[in-house]
Design a protein around this motif. Structure first.
Motif, PDB file in Angstrom:
ATOM      1  N   ASN A 209     -10.552   5.488  -3.142  1.00 57.50           N
ATOM      2  CA  ASN A 209      -9.412   4.924  -2.428  1.00 57.50           C
ATOM      3  C   ASN A 209      -9.789   3.576  -1.837  1.00 57.50           C
ATOM      4  O   ASN A 209     -10.751   3.489  -1.075  1.00 57.50           O
ATOM      5  N   ILE A 210      -9.021   2.558  -2.179  1.00 59.83           N
ATOM      6  CA  ILE A 210      -9.199   1.234  -1.580  1.00 59.83           C
ATOM      7  C   ILE A 210      -7.937   0.949  -0.784  1.00 59.83           C
ATOM      8  O   ILE A 210      -6.827   1.006  -1.321  1.00 59.83           O
ATOM      9  N   VAL A 211      -8.107   0.690   0.513  1.00 54.36           N
ATOM     10  CA  VAL A 211      -6.982   0.450   1.407  1.00 54.36           C
ATOM     11  C   VAL A 211      -6.992  -1.010   1.818  1.00 54.36           C
ATOM     12  O   VAL A 211      -7.999  -1.520   2.311  1.00 54.36           O
ATOM     13  N   LEU A 212      -5.870  -1.673   1.578  1.00 56.54           N
ATOM     14  CA  LEU A 212      -5.729  -3.082   1.915  1.00 56.54           C
ATOM     15  C   LEU A 212      -4.975  -3.196   3.234  1.00 56.54           C
ATOM     16  O   LEU A 212      -3.861  -2.687   3.367  1.00 56.54           O
ATOM     17  N   THR A 213      -5.614  -3.827   4.226  1.00 52.31           N
ATOM     18  CA  THR A 213      -4.986  -4.029   5.530  1.00 52.31           C
ATOM     19  C   THR A 213      -5.497  -5.327   6.138  1.00 52.31           C
ATOM     20  O   THR A 213      -6.645  -5.711   5.925  1.00 52.31           O
TER      21      THR A 213
ATOM     22  N   LEU B 175      -6.384  10.696 -11.137  1.00 52.29           N
ATOM     23  CA  LEU B 175      -7.532  11.536 -10.774  1.00 52.29           C
ATOM     24  C   LEU B 175      -8.814  10.985 -11.387  1.00 52.29           C
ATOM     25  O   LEU B 175      -8.870  10.676 -12.572  1.00 52.29           O
ATOM     26  N   GLY B 176      -9.823  10.823 -10.554  1.00 52.45           N
ATOM     27  CA  GLY B 176     -11.110  10.300 -11.003  1.00 52.45           C
ATOM     28  C   GLY B 176     -11.147   8.793 -11.145  1.00 52.45           C
ATOM     29  O   GLY B 176     -12.131   8.231 -11.621  1.00 52.45           O
ATOM     30  N   LYS B 177     -10.086   8.131 -10.718  1.00 52.08           N
ATOM     31  CA  LYS B 177     -10.001   6.681 -10.882  1.00 52.08           C
ATOM     32  C   LYS B 177      -9.893   5.991  -9.528  1.00 52.08           C
ATOM     33  O   LYS B 177      -9.985   6.626  -8.491  1.00 52.08           O
ATOM     34  N   VAL B 178      -9.711   4.694  -9.548  1.00 56.01           N
ATOM     35  CA  VAL B 178      -9.577   3.891  -8.338  1.00 56.01           C
ATOM     36  C   VAL B 178      -8.098   3.730  -8.023  1.00 56.01           C
ATOM     37  O   VAL B 178      -7.307   3.370  -8.903  1.00 56.01           O
ATOM     38  N   VAL B 179      -7.721   4.001  -6.766  1.00 54.58           N
ATOM     39  CA  VAL B 179      -6.339   3.826  -6.320  1.00 54.58           C
ATOM     40  C   VAL B 179      -6.351   2.821  -5.173  1.00 54.58           C
ATOM     41  O   VAL B 179      -7.076   2.994  -4.189  1.00 54.58           O
ATOM     42  N   ILE B 180      -5.549   1.779  -5.325  1.00 53.10           N
ATOM     43  CA  ILE B 180      -5.431   0.738  -4.302  1.00 53.10           C
ATOM     44  C   ILE B 180      -4.085   0.905  -3.614  1.00 53.10           C
ATOM     45  O   ILE B 180      -3.049   0.999  -4.274  1.00 53.10           O
TER      46      ILE B 180
ATOM     47  N   MET C  30      -5.638  -4.084 -14.651  1.00 51.65           N
ATOM     48  CA  MET C  30      -5.259  -3.079 -13.676  1.00 51.65           C
ATOM     49  C   MET C  30      -3.865  -2.551 -14.010  1.00 51.65           C
ATOM     50  O   MET C  30      -3.085  -3.210 -14.677  1.00 51.65           O
ATOM     51  N   ASN C  31      -3.578  -1.388 -13.462  1.00 52.70           N
ATOM     52  CA  ASN C  31      -2.295  -0.717 -13.646  1.00 52.70           C
ATOM     53  C   ASN C  31      -1.518  -0.700 -12.343  1.00 52.70           C
ATOM     54  O   ASN C  31      -2.099  -0.667 -11.266  1.00 52.70           O
ATOM     55  N   ILE C  32      -0.202  -0.656 -12.486  1.00 54.15           N
ATOM     56  CA  ILE C  32       0.701  -0.369 -11.376  1.00 54.15           C
ATOM     57  C   ILE C  32       1.241   1.026 -11.644  1.00 54.15           C
ATOM     58  O   ILE C  32       1.513   1.369 -12.796  1.00 54.15           O
ATOM     59  N   ILE C  33       1.420   1.827 -10.608  1.00 55.04           N
ATOM     60  CA  ILE C  33       2.097   3.114 -10.764  1.00 55.04           C
ATOM     61  C   ILE C  33       3.116   3.214  -9.635  1.00 55.04           C
ATOM     62  O   ILE C  33       2.773   3.043  -8.459  1.00 55.04           O
TER      63      ILE C  33
ATOM     64  N   ASP D 128      -8.583  -0.332 -16.827  1.00 53.47           N
ATOM     65  CA  ASP D 128      -7.728   0.810 -17.145  1.00 53.47           C
ATOM     66  C   ASP D 128      -7.887   1.941 -16.131  1.00 53.47           C
ATOM     67  O   ASP D 128      -7.061   2.848 -16.092  1.00 53.47           O
ATOM     68  N   ASP D 129      -8.950   1.897 -15.333  1.00 51.24           N
ATOM     69  CA  ASP D 129      -9.225   2.939 -14.349  1.00 51.24           C
ATOM     70  C   ASP D 129      -8.815   2.543 -12.934  1.00 51.24           C
ATOM     71  O   ASP D 129      -9.214   3.187 -11.963  1.00 51.24           O
ATOM     72  N   VAL D 130      -8.027   1.471 -12.800  1.00 50.61           N
ATOM     73  CA  VAL D 130      -7.599   0.990 -11.490  1.00 50.61           C
ATOM     74  C   VAL D 130      -6.075   1.036 -11.423  1.00 50.61           C
ATOM     75  O   VAL D 130      -5.387   0.498 -12.294  1.00 50.61           O
ATOM     76  N   PHE D 131      -5.552   1.710 -10.375  1.00 51.59           N
ATOM     77  CA  PHE D 131      -4.112   1.871 -10.203  1.00 51.59           C
ATOM     78  C   PHE D 131      -3.685   1.353  -8.838  1.00 51.59           C
ATOM     79  O   PHE D 131      -4.218   1.785  -7.823  1.00 51.59           O
ATOM     80  N   VAL D 132      -2.714   0.454  -8.822  1.00 51.94           N
ATOM     81  CA  VAL D 132      -2.121  -0.038  -7.583  1.00 51.94           C
ATOM     82  C   VAL D 132      -0.963   0.901  -7.259  1.00 51.94           C
ATOM     83  O   VAL D 132      -0.061   1.096  -8.078  1.00 51.94           O
TER      84      VAL D 132
END
Length: 182
Positions: free
Chosen positions: A60-64, A35-40, A1-4, A110-114
């Motif tokens: 979009n994945i929202v952690l709560t 764009l087109g990827k998973v954002v957490i 996974m990636n951090i941005i 590679d398609d997942v961004f935190v």
């Protein structure tokens, strides 16, 4: 996974649930990379977006931790099965890190961004191998911070752009990788 993430010289990331500064080239980088990827992201980060709405063109994945939290177009998931079932709808609500990891287990890392905030970065950093950092050479008043990757022995900067400016702000784009990935 990636951090941005965008950080100031003290690795601060925000104040009062807002970014420290908006730099158009940083916003474009975020858009182009995700764009087109998973954002957490965490609930507060989602709520800080325009209209409090999920990012267009991304999963979009929202952690709560709030089991009653709802957002338009989202389903609150209390089990791994629900997370997997509703991931395809574009927004998934997860209640813990394990649910997030299950939700992205079949996605190319590679398609997942935190994308924040501080608690989400801290919880998911151990699972990330690449960090895309906009480093702003200025110290802001802030109440949230990111880990200083320059001081973390597990991470190494492998790419840094030439210095750029936005009005009187100097910044660079950096990429850090976990040492075992080098």
């Amino acid at each position: 996974m990636n951090i941005i993430v965008a950080v100031d010289k003290n690795w601060a990331i925000g104040k009062d649930n807002h970014l420290l500064v908006s730099i158009p080239k940083d916003q474009k980088l975020f858009r182009d990379e995700t764009l087109g990827k998973v954002v957490i992201m965490g609930r507060k980060t989602l709520e800080s977006l325009p209209g409090g709405q999920p990012l267009y063109g991304r999963t979009n994945i929202v952690l709560t931790a709030d089991p009653d939290y709802k957002v338009k177009g989202a389903t609150v998931c209390g089990s791994v099965e629900e997370v997997m079932e509703f991931q395809a709808k574009g927004v998934t609500i997860c209640h813990n890190v394990e649910e997030v990891l299950d939700a992205v287990k079949d996605t190319d890392p590679d398609d997942v961004f935190v994308a924040g905030g501080q608690q989400v970065y801290e919880a998911l950093l151990p699972y990330c191998t690449v960090a895309h950092v906009t480093y702003i050479d200025y110290a802001y008043e802030a109440d949230t911070h990111f880990v200083d990757l320059d001081q973390d022995p597990q991470w190494v900067m492998d790419v840094e752009s030439d210095e750029e400016t936005y009005f009187d702000l100097c910044y660079t784009f950096r990429r850090y990788v976990k040492k075992e990935q080098v």
